[in-house]
Write an enzyme that holds these catalytic residues in place. Structure first.
Site, PDB file in Angstrom:
ATOM      1  N   ASN A 256       0.972  -1.392  -0.134  1.00 38.08           N
ATOM      2  CA  ASN A 256       0.107  -0.173  -0.052  1.00 38.08           C
ATOM      3  C   ASN A 256       0.979   0.988  -0.032  1.00 38.08           C
ATOM      4  O   ASN A 256       1.935   1.243   0.490  1.00 38.08           O
ATOM      5  CB  ASN A 256      -0.869  -0.132   1.219  1.00 38.08           C
ATOM      6  CG  ASN A 256      -0.750  -0.270   2.782  1.00 38.08           C
ATOM      7  OD1 ASN A 256       0.332  -1.360   2.624  1.00 38.08           O
ATOM      8  ND2 ASN A 256      -1.569   0.420   3.806  1.00 38.08           N
ATOM      9  N   ILE A 257       0.408   2.408  -0.768  1.00 41.29           N
ATOM     10  CA  ILE A 257       1.140   3.648  -0.840  1.00 41.29           C
ATOM     11  C   ILE A 257       0.128   4.496  -0.438  1.00 41.29           C
ATOM     12  O   ILE A 257      -0.278   4.274  -0.960  1.00 41.29           O
ATOM     13  CB  ILE A 257       1.955   3.807  -2.583  1.00 41.29           C
ATOM     14  CG1 ILE A 257       3.084   2.497  -3.093  1.00 41.29           C
ATOM     15  CG2 ILE A 257       2.529   4.892  -2.466  1.00 41.29           C
ATOM     16  CD1 ILE A 257       2.758   2.023  -4.369  1.00 41.29           C
ATOM     17  N   GLU A 258       0.207   5.097   0.407  1.00 45.16           N
ATOM     18  CA  GLU A 258      -0.535   6.382   0.665  1.00 45.16           C
ATOM     19  C   GLU A 258       0.123   8.020   1.041  1.00 45.16           C
ATOM     20  O   GLU A 258       1.155   7.964   0.418  1.00 45.16           O
ATOM     21  CB  GLU A 258      -0.429   6.172   2.367  1.00 45.16           C
ATOM     22  CG  GLU A 258      -1.428   4.720   3.234  1.00 45.16           C
ATOM     23  CD  GLU A 258      -1.014   4.531   4.735  1.00 45.16           C
ATOM     24  OE1 GLU A 258      -0.899   5.205   5.326  1.00 45.16           O
ATOM     25  OE2 GLU A 258      -2.134   4.209   5.332  1.00 45.16           O
TER      26      GLU A 258
ATOM     27  N   CYS B 143     -10.904  -3.267  -3.852  1.00 45.22           N
ATOM     28  CA  CYS B 143      -9.415  -3.979  -4.321  1.00 45.22           C
ATOM     29  C   CYS B 143     -10.386  -5.763  -5.004  1.00 45.22           C
ATOM     30  O   CYS B 143      -9.377  -6.439  -5.959  1.00 45.22           O
ATOM     31  CB  CYS B 143      -8.290  -4.292  -3.315  1.00 45.22           C
ATOM     32  SG  CYS B 143      -7.759  -3.220  -3.320  1.00 45.22           S
TER      33      CYS B 143
ATOM     34  N   CYS C 102     -10.009  -4.991   0.549  1.00 42.60           N
ATOM     35  CA  CYS C 102     -11.307  -3.708   0.706  1.00 42.60           C
ATOM     36  C   CYS C 102     -12.456  -4.069  -0.511  1.00 42.60           C
ATOM     37  O   CYS C 102     -11.841  -5.362  -1.485  1.00 42.60           O
ATOM     38  CB  CYS C 102     -10.360  -2.474   0.915  1.00 42.60           C
ATOM     39  SG  CYS C 102     -10.337  -2.107  -0.986  1.00 42.60           S
TER      40      CYS C 102
ATOM     41  N   GLU D  69      -3.440  -4.197  -3.132  1.00 42.72           N
ATOM     42  CA  GLU D  69      -3.616  -5.766  -4.174  1.00 42.72           C
ATOM     43  C   GLU D  69      -3.788  -4.675  -5.709  1.00 42.72           C
ATOM     44  O   GLU D  69      -3.236  -5.388  -5.820  1.00 42.72           O
ATOM     45  CB  GLU D  69      -4.828  -6.089  -3.659  1.00 42.72           C
ATOM     46  CG  GLU D  69      -5.232  -6.598  -1.700  1.00 42.72           C
ATOM     47  CD  GLU D  69      -5.159  -6.314  -0.978  1.00 42.72           C
ATOM     48  OE1 GLU D  69      -5.155  -4.765  -1.022  1.00 42.72           O
ATOM     49  OE2 GLU D  69      -5.918  -6.324   0.180  1.00 42.72           O
TER      50      GLU D  69
ATOM     51  N   CYS E 213      -4.091   0.403  -1.819  1.00 40.47           N
ATOM     52  CA  CYS E 213      -3.833  -0.573  -1.795  1.00 40.47           C
ATOM     53  C   CYS E 213      -2.959  -1.413  -2.250  1.00 40.47           C
ATOM     54  O   CYS E 213      -2.363  -1.367  -3.374  1.00 40.47           O
ATOM     55  CB  CYS E 213      -5.148  -1.535  -1.383  1.00 40.47           C
ATOM     56  SG  CYS E 213      -6.957  -0.367  -1.162  1.00 40.47           S
TER      57      CYS E 213
HETATM   58  N1  THU Z   1      -5.293  -1.633   2.873  1.00 37.90           N
HETATM   59  C1  THU Z   1      -4.287  -2.454   1.691  1.00 37.90           C
HETATM   60  O1  THU Z   1      -3.362  -2.490   1.348  1.00 37.90           O
HETATM   61  N2  THU Z   1      -4.955  -2.983   1.636  1.00 37.90           N
HETATM   62  C2  THU Z   1      -6.478  -3.935   2.253  1.00 37.90           C
HETATM   63  O2  THU Z   1      -6.468  -4.936   2.009  1.00 37.90           O
HETATM   64  C3  THU Z   1      -6.774  -2.969   2.881  1.00 37.90           C
HETATM   65  C4  THU Z   1      -5.906  -1.830   3.136  1.00 37.90           C
HETATM   66  C5  THU Z   1      -4.306  -0.024   3.391  1.00 37.90           C
HETATM   67  C6  THU Z   1      -4.821   1.189   2.797  1.00 37.90           C
HETATM   68  C7  THU Z   1      -4.393   2.050   3.699  1.00 37.90           C
HETATM   69  O3  THU Z   1      -3.385   2.105   2.718  1.00 37.90           O
HETATM   70  C8  THU Z   1      -4.551   0.859   4.651  1.00 37.90           C
HETATM   71  O4  THU Z   1      -4.235  -0.287   4.588  1.00 37.90           O
HETATM   72  C9  THU Z   1      -4.945   1.699   5.617  1.00 37.90           C
HETATM   73  O5  THU Z   1      -6.404   1.627   5.602  1.00 37.90           O
END
Ligand code: THU
Length: 150
Positions: A42-44, A94, A91, A55, A53
């Site tokens: 994941n890259i915020e 995804c 989520c 995935e 996310c």
């Molecule tokens: N996130 C994912 O990368 N994949 C998931 O299956 C659930 C959530 C990430 C998004 C965000 O960066 C962090 O988790 C919190 O929601």
């Protein structure tokens, strides 16, 4: 590639998660039918909504390189100071993105609880508990490309 190996690749991918805001790190390993594995984290973003996310990072890497046939995805995730990861399910967004490219009755989603994440190299298969789902189980009656066929 065994399911445990795929989970280990997801754990490696998780190490690169960029999560200054949530501190929730996720790793994904997407297995293509040609045997290639695409890693994603994941890259915020400071704007929050542009966050991607793990995935989707993996899917977009593969598709952008011309690979669109997938067999399975492994996902691991949890807060960054945890030594034991709980299950982290994809989520809704995804699930929908995966549904674009796979047969949801066949595509395997491997979710793992993992002990000993503070020392990845020492993790044994017995530290990994895998739960397996089809995408259909996670996205029943999903809307997909078939709905847009004439
Ligand atoms: N996130 C994912 O990368 N994949 C998931 O299956 C659930 C959530 C990430 C998004 C965000 O960066 C962090 O988790 C919190 O929601």
């Amino acid at each position: 590639m065994t399911d445990y190996e795929l989970i280990r690749v997801a754990l490696e991918a998780r190490e690169l998660a960029y999560t200054p805001y949530s501190h929730h790190k996720v790793g994904a390993a997407l297995l293509a039918k040609n045997g290639q594995v695409y890693k994603g984290c994941n890259i915020e973003n400071a704007g929050y909504t542009p966050t991607n996310c793990a995935e989707r990072t993996a899917v977009f890497k593969a598709v952008s390189e011309g690979v669109k046939d997938f067999a399975a995805i492994a996902v691991v995730g949890g807060m960054d100071d945890l030594k034991n990861l709980p299950i982290c399910a994809p989520c809704g967004v995804c699930r929908q993105v995966l549904n674009e490219f796979v047969d949801s009755n066949e595509f395997r989603v491997l979710l793992a609880e993992v002990d000993g994440v503070d020392n990845l190299k020492a993790i044994q298969d017995s530290d990994i508990r895998i739960s397996e789902f089809t995408l259909e189980a996670l996205l029943p009656l999903g809307f997909g490309p078939n709905n847009l066929q004439m």
